[in-house]
Enzyme design. Structure first.
Site, PDB file in Angstrom:
ATOM      1  N   ASP A 113       0.859  -1.187   0.000  1.00  0.00           N
ATOM      2  CA  ASP A 113       0.000   0.000   0.000  1.00  0.00           C
ATOM      3  C   ASP A 113       0.890   1.230   0.000  1.00  0.00           C
ATOM      4  O   ASP A 113       1.791   1.344   0.830  1.00  0.00           O
ATOM      5  CB  ASP A 113      -0.878   0.041   1.257  1.00  0.00           C
ATOM      6  CG  ASP A 113      -2.006  -0.977   1.197  1.00  0.00           C
ATOM      7  OD1 ASP A 113      -2.139  -1.649   0.152  1.00  0.00           O
ATOM      8  OD2 ASP A 113      -2.741  -1.097   2.186  1.00  0.00           O
ATOM      9  N   ASP A 120     -13.779  -6.374  -6.295  1.00  0.00           N
ATOM     10  CA  ASP A 120     -14.010  -6.558  -4.862  1.00  0.00           C
ATOM     11  C   ASP A 120     -15.363  -7.236  -4.708  1.00  0.00           C
ATOM     12  O   ASP A 120     -16.380  -6.726  -5.197  1.00  0.00           O
ATOM     13  CB  ASP A 120     -14.011  -5.207  -4.140  1.00  0.00           C
ATOM     14  CG  ASP A 120     -12.628  -4.563  -4.121  1.00  0.00           C
ATOM     15  OD1 ASP A 120     -11.649  -5.257  -4.471  1.00  0.00           O
ATOM     16  OD2 ASP A 120     -12.528  -3.378  -3.775  1.00  0.00           O
TER      17      ASP A 120
END
Lengths: 214, 257
Positions: free
Chosen positions: B12, B131
């Site tokens: 990230d 997702d």
């Protein structure tokens, strides 16, 4: 004099290729170029590319690079990568496109629905790290262990008419030609610039190759 | 058949810096993407994925600088996701040295964007990130969600995956929102349904807490690749240890000397 010219015709990861050459050939003049005159004055030429072959041939034509490519591909160390390998053949099933025609044979699509021996579905594109059998000894394989893994990402593969052209094979699930060579030409379906140590070694070998040694 | 299953650490990043706690021994700068990517490369990562978690137009330049720096040092495939909304975003990332880009909410908002991107740059560099949230407790149907699950779309994951492949996605990054961050393992029925259902490679994501989870994702989930963040970031396991374990269980991996 340009040491290494990387052919820019709007198709692909030229920066990755040039970064990898900078790593293995520090201090050399490495040029990304779409100019025919630059190719003609380069000591060695790299012909990379990703994308569709029809678009690629169209770009080469509209940029006036075909004649220069044909000339340099006969006269100095020349490395094709990925689409740059496929373009050296006579014909591709991808959009039924004629290629540059240095090698007789055609470029074919992997068949959808292929299975591995365990019954698992084989995906297209063939994507990831696969083993390369060095079926012919060559200067560019020096220092690279046979069956080393290289990074592939492609949906089409070349099928040379003459077996003696094949320098390396990979299985997916049947063996196909992932490296071809003839005199000063060497071309690979995988991406040496993304294949870590083995890939960098192949590029380093190319930089020191005289275009003759096997 | 010798194609290796891929192990993909995910980082990230925000503003060009790695933000999740990275706990390598001897790391001088825990936020330096180049240093971290090099560690993963040495450990045998097959690719590295960077997720720009606060991608805004203000800091696009920072992620480009970051990718440029990483790509000059690390010679394995690099994927960047987060905030990819325009053709120019993709072009800039590829020019900076990314090999693939992940498209997520922009695909939901404008499915034809995926097609335009694949036509322009080739399917090989277009990863569609999906997702998925289980519709009910049977865990047999899943809905596409965005923004970490906050936005529901009403789209069925299987239909959506199929549509994205027809639009030109070259790969699917499938994250189970039910499992993400739980360390309870991949959502295996979801992973298997999508991996078996589409013709392109599927990367499983969300929920990895142990090496057995990676194994299950491949063997039971049929994933072509597995992505994990925290088990690698916090130094619980190296990528090399993960690969040795998978190899010992008969999974074909690229082992690094």
């Amino acid at each position: 004099m340009i040491d290494i010219a990387i052919v820019d015709y709007g198709m692909g990861n030229l920066r990755s290729v040039s970064q990898a050459f900078k790593k293995v050939a520090p201090g050399r003049d490495i040029r990304i170029t779409g100019q025919a005159k630059d190719l003609l004055k380069a000591e060695r030429v790299v012909f990379p590319g990703v994308g569709a072959m029809g678009d690629a041939m169209g770009e080469l034509n509209s940029r006036g690079l075909v004649d220069a490519l044909k000339q340099v591909a006969r006269t100095r160390p020349f490395l094709g990568i990925c689409l740059g390998l496929q373009m050296l053949f006579e014909f591709s099933e991808e959009g039924n496109t004629p290629g540059l025609g240095f090698f007789s044979g055609r470029v074919r699509k992997f068949t959808d629905g292929m299975m591995d021996p365990d019954g698992g579905r084989l995906k297209i594109p063939h994507m990831g790290w696969n083993e390369v059998d060095q079926v012919k000894s060559h200067f560019l394989w020096q220092g690279i262990q046979d069956r080393s893994r290289f990074y592939f990402v492609h949906s089409y593969y070349a099928e040379p008419l003459k077996g003696e052209l094949i320098a390396g094979t990979t299985s997916y699930p049947r063996p196909f030609a992932c490296a071809v060579s003839d005199q000063n030409l060497f071309a690979v379906q995988f991406h040496p610039e993304k294949s870590q140590a083995a890939g960098l070694r192949l590029l380093q070998n190319f930089v020191t190759w005289d275009g003759v040694a096997k | 058949m010798s194609l290796a299953r891929r192990i993909i650490p995910c980082l990230d990043v925000t503003g060009g810096r790695v933000v999740k706690g990275v706990n390598f021994v001897g790391l001088k700068d825990a936020g330096d993407p180049v240093e971290i990517a090099r560690r993963y490369d040495i450990q045998g990562a097959d690719e590295i994925t960077f997720l720009d978690i606060t991608a805004t137009s203000d800091n696009r330049g920072l992620i480009l600088e970051m990718i440029e720096a990483v790509a000059s040092q690390v010679f394995i495939p690099l994927t960047v996701g987060g905030g990819v909304r325009h053709i120019e975003n993709i072009r800039d990332l590829l020019n900076a040295g990314a090999d693939k880009v992940g498209i997520n909410s922009a695909a939901v908002a404008h499915p034809e964007f995926v097609q335009a991107a694949a036509d322009r740059f080739g399917s090989q560099c277009i990863v569609v990130a999906i997702d998925a949230l289980a519709v009910d407790a049977t865990n047999s149907r899943w809905e596409v969600v965005t923004h970490g699950g906050r936005n529901r779309t009403g789209l069925d994951v299987m239909e959506w995956a199929d549509r994205m492949v027809r639009m030109g996605a070259g790969e699917i990054l499938l994250t189970s929102i039910d499992r993400d961050g739980t360390k309870a393992g991949f959502n295996l029925p979801l992973t298997r349904a999508v991996a078996d259902g589409v013709s392109v490679p599927v990367i499983a994501s969300g929920g990895v807490g142990t090496l057995d989870h990676l194994l299950d994702g491949i063997v039971k989930g049929h994933a072509d690749a597995v992505l994990a963040a925290s088990i690698f970031h916090y130094g619980e396991y190296t990528v090399g240890q993960a690969k040795s374990y998978l190899a010992s269980r008969g999974v074909i991996v690229r082992e690094v000397a």
